[in-house]
Design a protein around this motif. Structure first.
Motif, PDB file in Angstrom:
ATOM      1  N   ILE A  96      -5.235  -7.015   4.122  1.00  0.00           N
ATOM      2  CA  ILE A  96      -4.496  -5.997   4.892  1.00  0.00           C
ATOM      3  C   ILE A  96      -5.051  -4.613   4.585  1.00  0.00           C
ATOM      4  N   TYR A  97      -5.370  -4.367   3.322  1.00  0.00           N
ATOM      5  CA  TYR A  97      -5.936  -3.072   2.944  1.00  0.00           C
ATOM      6  C   TYR A  97      -7.374  -2.910   3.433  1.00  0.00           C
ATOM      7  N   ASP A  98      -8.092  -4.009   3.603  1.00  0.00           N
ATOM      8  CA  ASP A  98      -9.416  -3.921   4.229  1.00  0.00           C
ATOM      9  C   ASP A  98      -9.277  -3.395   5.651  1.00  0.00           C
ATOM     10  N   PHE A  99      -8.271  -3.896   6.360  1.00  0.00           N
ATOM     11  CA  PHE A  99      -8.005  -3.365   7.699  1.00  0.00           C
ATOM     12  C   PHE A  99      -7.649  -1.884   7.618  1.00  0.00           C
ATOM     13  N   TRP A 100      -6.777  -1.529   6.681  1.00  0.00           N
ATOM     14  CA  TRP A 100      -6.356  -0.132   6.538  1.00  0.00           C
ATOM     15  C   TRP A 100      -7.554   0.779   6.269  1.00  0.00           C
ATOM     16  N   SER A 101      -8.551   0.289   5.558  1.00  0.00           N
ATOM     17  CA  SER A 101      -9.733   1.114   5.266  1.00  0.00           C
ATOM     18  C   SER A 101     -10.459   1.510   6.549  1.00  0.00           C
ATOM     19  N   LYS A 102     -10.402   0.638   7.557  1.00  0.00           N
ATOM     20  CA  LYS A 102     -11.008   0.958   8.856  1.00  0.00           C
ATOM     21  C   LYS A 102     -10.211   2.069   9.554  1.00  0.00           C
ATOM     22  N   VAL A 103      -8.891   1.981   9.438  1.00  0.00           N
ATOM     23  CA  VAL A 103      -8.035   3.030  10.017  1.00  0.00           C
ATOM     24  C   VAL A 103      -8.255   4.343   9.267  1.00  0.00           C
TER      25      VAL A 103
END
Length: 203
Positions: A96-103
């Motif tokens: 989930i935090y990998d996704f957040w890093s893109k945001v």
């Protein structure tokens, strides 16, 4: 037990922690700072690594959002007893935090053209890459990431809400199992009351 959570006056990385604290009925002081006035140098210099969130409990302090969230989960019956089950949830949270890093790359980009290109990729490709996998994981466990409600569920909700705020888009609505989880969490005792009382978040 004296508890304080320090963060900005919007959701972001602290909202899953706020949700868990309210759900578990833990009394705490929600210390919020005006994001538009940040950095406040005197406060920034006082933080262990110069950043929020910061959690305080009985004279001790803890930084890093995931460390705080996992600790609060352990005190709120939101962490499995089995070590393997814990590790599986840790992996979900890191994804989930990998996704957040893109945001976060979108949030930090200052060049308008590059920023728009990042947003386009996020909405057209990145969201589906991650959210289709989150959807699959949730379906395997009857709507949760574990056998029952856990901290990973709250992390996903918080990151979805923060992403929606910054992107100006409801990124999760095409994924019915995720939508069901979001609605279920928002209706939980403690969480529902907190949401009803908090002011709308704005950037």
């Amino acid at each position: 037990m004296a508890r304080k959570l320090h963060y900005f006056n919007f959701n972001g990385l602290a909202e899953p922690i706020r949700y868990m604290l309210h759900y578990a009925g833990h009394k705490f002081e929600d210390v919020q700072y005006e994001f538009k006035k940040w950095p406040i140098q005197s406060i920034k210099d006082s933080l262990p690594y110069g950043q929020f969130p910061l959690y305080e409990e009985n004279g001790k302090s803890l930084n890093q959002s995931l460390a705080i969230a996992r600790y609060v989960a352990s005190q709120s019956n939101l962490l499995p007893a089995d070590a393997w089950d814990q590790a599986e949830l840790d992996a979900i949270v890191f994804n989930i935090y990998d996704f957040w890093s893109k945001v976060l790359a979108y949030i930090k980009e200052s060049d308008p053209a590059k920023k728009e290109a990042i947003k386009k990729e996020l909405l057209e490709e990145t969201v589906n890459f991650y959210f289709s996998r989150f959807e699959k994981e949730l379906k395997k466990n009857n709507g949760h990431f574990s056998k029952k409600l856990s901290w990973a569920d709250f992390i996903l909700l918080g990151i979805i809400e923060a992403s929606n705020l910054f992107l100006g888009s409801e990124i999760h609505t095409k994924y019915p199992t995720i939508v069901n989880l979001v609605n279920k969490l928002r209706a939980l005792p403690g969480v529902k009351d907190y949401i009803a009382k908090r002011a709308p978040y704005n950037l």
